[in-house]
Design a protein around this motif. Structure first.
Motif, PDB file in Angstrom:
ATOM      1  N   HIS A 220       1.114  -1.163  -0.374  1.00  0.00           N
ATOM      2  CA  HIS A 220      -0.254   0.124   0.021  1.00  0.00           C
ATOM      3  C   HIS A 220       1.025   1.053  -0.081  1.00  0.00           C
ATOM      4  N   LEU A 221       1.048   1.657  -1.223  1.00  0.00           N
ATOM      5  CA  LEU A 221       1.422   3.068  -1.516  1.00  0.00           C
ATOM      6  C   LEU A 221       0.847   4.470   0.117  1.00  0.00           C
ATOM      7  N   PHE A 222      -0.187   4.058  -0.630  1.00  0.00           N
ATOM      8  CA  PHE A 222      -0.835   5.660   0.804  1.00  0.00           C
ATOM      9  C   PHE A 222       0.271   5.139   2.157  1.00  0.00           C
ATOM     10  N   HIS A 223      -0.261   4.147   2.651  1.00  0.00           N
ATOM     11  CA  HIS A 223       0.086   3.470   3.771  1.00  0.00           C
ATOM     12  C   HIS A 223       1.410   4.196   4.324  1.00  0.00           C
ATOM     13  N   ALA A 224       2.531   3.823   3.157  1.00  0.00           N
ATOM     14  CA  ALA A 224       3.556   4.047   3.844  1.00  0.00           C
ATOM     15  C   ALA A 224       4.153   5.467   3.688  1.00  0.00           C
ATOM     16  N   PHE A 226       2.248   8.504   3.510  1.00  0.00           N
ATOM     17  CA  PHE A 226       1.845   9.557   4.598  1.00  0.00           C
ATOM     18  C   PHE A 226       2.089   8.901   5.922  1.00  0.00           C
ATOM     19  N   ASN A 227       2.919   7.590   5.813  1.00  0.00           N
ATOM     20  CA  ASN A 227       2.403   7.493   7.671  1.00  0.00           C
ATOM     21  C   ASN A 227       1.973   7.105   8.117  1.00  0.00           C
ATOM     22  N   GLY A 272       7.520  13.528  -2.641  1.00  0.00           N
ATOM     23  CA  GLY A 272       7.363  14.014  -3.404  1.00  0.00           C
ATOM     24  C   GLY A 272       5.495  14.471  -3.344  1.00  0.00           C
ATOM     25  N   TYR A 273       5.272  13.107  -3.072  1.00  0.00           N
ATOM     26  CA  TYR A 273       3.525  12.312  -3.030  1.00  0.00           C
ATOM     27  C   TYR A 273       2.953  13.887  -1.879  1.00  0.00           C
ATOM     28  N   ASP A 277      -6.498  17.790  -0.519  1.00  0.00           N
ATOM     29  CA  ASP A 277      -6.677  18.329   0.969  1.00  0.00           C
ATOM     30  C   ASP A 277      -6.224  17.377   1.973  1.00  0.00           C
ATOM     31  N   PRO A 278      -5.338  17.103   2.587  1.00  0.00           N
ATOM     32  CA  PRO A 278      -4.392  16.958   4.068  1.00  0.00           C
ATOM     33  C   PRO A 278      -4.898  16.544   5.398  1.00  0.00           C
ATOM     34  N   SER A 279      -6.211  17.016   4.876  1.00  0.00           N
ATOM     35  CA  SER A 279      -6.759  17.350   6.709  1.00  0.00           C
ATOM     36  C   SER A 279      -7.170  15.642   6.512  1.00  0.00           C
ATOM     37  N   ILE A 280      -7.646  14.876   5.155  1.00  0.00           N
ATOM     38  CA  ILE A 280      -8.472  13.423   5.715  1.00  0.00           C
ATOM     39  C   ILE A 280      -6.708  12.639   6.950  1.00  0.00           C
ATOM     40  N   LEU A 281      -6.057  12.840   6.834  1.00  0.00           N
ATOM     41  CA  LEU A 281      -4.807  12.167   7.524  1.00  0.00           C
ATOM     42  C   LEU A 281      -5.081  12.895   9.469  1.00  0.00           C
ATOM     43  N   GLU A 282      -5.845  14.008   9.731  1.00  0.00           N
ATOM     44  CA  GLU A 282      -5.939  14.637  10.191  1.00  0.00           C
ATOM     45  C   GLU A 282      -7.244  13.768  11.133  1.00  0.00           C
ATOM     46  N   SER A 283      -6.572  13.047  12.637  1.00  0.00           N
ATOM     47  CA  SER A 283      -7.790  12.514  13.475  1.00  0.00           C
ATOM     48  C   SER A 283      -7.794  12.489  14.887  1.00  0.00           C
ATOM     49  N   ARG A 284      -8.845  12.344  15.636  1.00  0.00           N
ATOM     50  CA  ARG A 284      -8.855  13.275  17.033  1.00  0.00           C
ATOM     51  C   ARG A 284      -8.562  11.642  17.969  1.00  0.00           C
ATOM     52  N   LYS A 285      -8.234  12.244  18.885  1.00  0.00           N
ATOM     53  CA  LYS A 285      -7.903  10.676  19.209  1.00  0.00           C
ATOM     54  C   LYS A 285      -9.348  10.645  20.395  1.00  0.00           C
ATOM     55  N   GLU A 286      -9.849   9.291  20.587  1.00  0.00           N
ATOM     56  CA  GLU A 286     -11.214   8.293  21.189  1.00  0.00           C
ATOM     57  C   GLU A 286     -10.816   7.266  22.078  1.00  0.00           C
ATOM     58  N   PHE A 287      -9.789   7.193  22.096  1.00  0.00           N
ATOM     59  CA  PHE A 287      -9.830   5.586  22.503  1.00  0.00           C
ATOM     60  C   PHE A 287      -8.812   5.750  24.036  1.00  0.00           C
ATOM     61  N   GLU A 288      -8.712   4.459  24.768  1.00  0.00           N
ATOM     62  CA  GLU A 288      -7.920   4.431  25.726  1.00  0.00           C
ATOM     63  C   GLU A 288      -6.641   3.956  25.392  1.00  0.00           C
TER      64      GLU A 288
END
Length: 414
Positions: A220-224, A226-227, A272-273, A277-288
């Motif tokens: 998966h190119l996207f996984h790697a 965009f960390n 270089g990729y 819309d980089p907001s797709i990578l933004e996450s909110r903490k929600e689990f312990e």
């Protein structure tokens, strides 16, 4: 492409056991038929729905257990019923819609009508017409109900079984993996949407895929890039004692090596990729217990995913030895705010038929299916991490796959 059918007992499993899998189990029609009887119509709990999909009286969902059509519905008293979707008259499929709400179930062929518990309530021309025809006087409505299946719920998950002697659902999932399922289903859920994908490969190839923790950093190119998921993350795999359930979990560590992966000799990274819309990578903490990814598999055909803030079940529906349908049900929590709803819907683009991450998985399964149709007695090689089928605290192992095949062989008597 399918190989010529042989009797399952004629398939010679290599002496290495679950470290080798005969390709015939992915192609042989006789193996597929045995799976329908021993697994899907046997003593297994098969996932069919989230309870939020059939929340109100009259709600129904039509789906499958293996390749057997079933109906899940909630009656006027709020009870859930699972019914074989086959009319007791001439065998037609009763419910043709995927989901909806109704007061009864009526077969379109001859209008035999059932209540939401599967009881036959109405038969046209039961007493004939104008003194002619009709059924005998001793015709008994109660003897012609839809077949009822056992139903079990755990938190928001609904399971069905054809068997009468299946163990409690919590024991079936197993104490080692149940806490991880409960981590996701820790409060009531709501459905956000669906995606469906038809894949020309055997359903077990996808089961292997969701138990394989290291392909994600290679395929998966996207996984790697965009960390989101890398082989050098923290994490590991956990299986229950039987091998029928598992979890892959991954998390970022303070000392994680974030060098470009091409510097580590891995091609699944391209500098270089960028995203418009980089907001797709933004996450909110929600689990312990905060994980970037968690992928649960409950035998035979349920996957529960948490990838950042997107949550989904994936329902694997076999459609023959060389095809299956994959149904994604995206969900959030009933008390989520609008921002979290938007975030979950946006990150749903990670997966599904054209998902940034999972698009390659279906294709990889098809590549295997296309190559093994005439493989004779050859087998796959599953030895990453050695021979173990137990929990491992790393992401470079095939132990959960070996555990799956250990349980599969016991059920299938192979």
């Amino acid at each position: 492409m399918s190989s010529q059918a042989v009797r399952p007992e004629e398939i010679q499993w290599p002496v290495e056991g679950p470290r080798r899998v005969p390709y015939a189990v992915f192609t042989d029609p006789a193996i597929y038929d045995r799976e329908q009887e021993r697994i899907f119509r046997g003593p297994a709990w098969s996932y069919v729905a989230l309870d939020a999909e059939v929340a109100a009286p009259g709600d129904f969902k039509a789906t499958f257990v293996g390749d057997s059509p079933i109906i899940l519905c909630r009656d006027e008293d709020g009870r859930l019923h699972a019914l074989e979707n086959r009319c007791a008259h001439r065998g037609a499929m009763v419910c043709r819609e995927l989901r909806g709400n109704r007061k009864d179930l009526q077969c379109v062929y001859h209008q035999w009508t059932y209540d939401l518990a599967g009881n036959l309530r109405g038969v046209p021309f039961r007493r004939g017409y104008d003194g002619k025809g009709g059924y005998p006087a001793d015709f008994d409505l109660a003897a012609h109900s839809l077949r009822r299946l056992n139903v079990a719920t755990h938190r928001s998950l609904v399971f069905v079984s054809f068997a009468d002697d299946v163990e409690p659902i919590e024991a079936y999932i197993g104490p080692a993996v149940l806490p991880w399922v409960d981590r996701v289903f820790h409060r009531p859920v709501k459905v956000l949407g669906y995606a469906r994908q038809f894949i020309h490969a055997n359903w077990k190839l996808y089961a292997e895929n969701v138990k394989d923790p290291y392909h994600a950093s290679l395929l998966h190119l996207f996984h790697a890039s965009f960390n989101i998921y890398r082989a050098n993350q923290g994490g590991g795999v956990q299986t229950d004692a039987t091998g029928r359930t598992s979890i892959i979990r991954a998390f970022r560590t303070a000392d994680q090596d974030n060098r470009p992966l091409d510097a580590m000799g891995l091609r699944t990274y391209q500098q270089g990729y960028s995203l418009s819309d980089p907001s797709i990578l933004e996450s909110r903490k929600e689990f312990e217990v905060e994980l970037t990814n968690s992928i649960n598999h409950v035998f035979p055909c349920l996957v529960v995913q948490q990838i950042q803030n997107t949550l989904a079940t994936r329902h694997i529906l076999p459609k023959g030895p060389d095809a299956f349908e994959l149904v994604f049900t995206f969900f959030g929590y009933a008390d989520d705010d609008e921002d979290m709803d938007r975030r979950r819907r946006k990150q749903a683009n990670f997966v599904g038929p054209a998902g940034y991450i999972s698009m390659e998985d279906g294709y990889a399964a098809e590549l295997v299916q296309q190559a093994i149709g005439r493989s004779g007695g050859e087998s796959s090689f599953i030895e990453l991490g050695g021979e173990a089928t137990v929990a491992e605290e790393n992401l470079q192992t095939e132990s959960a796959i070996r555990a799956f095949w250990t349980y599969y062989r016991s059920v299938m008597a192979l």
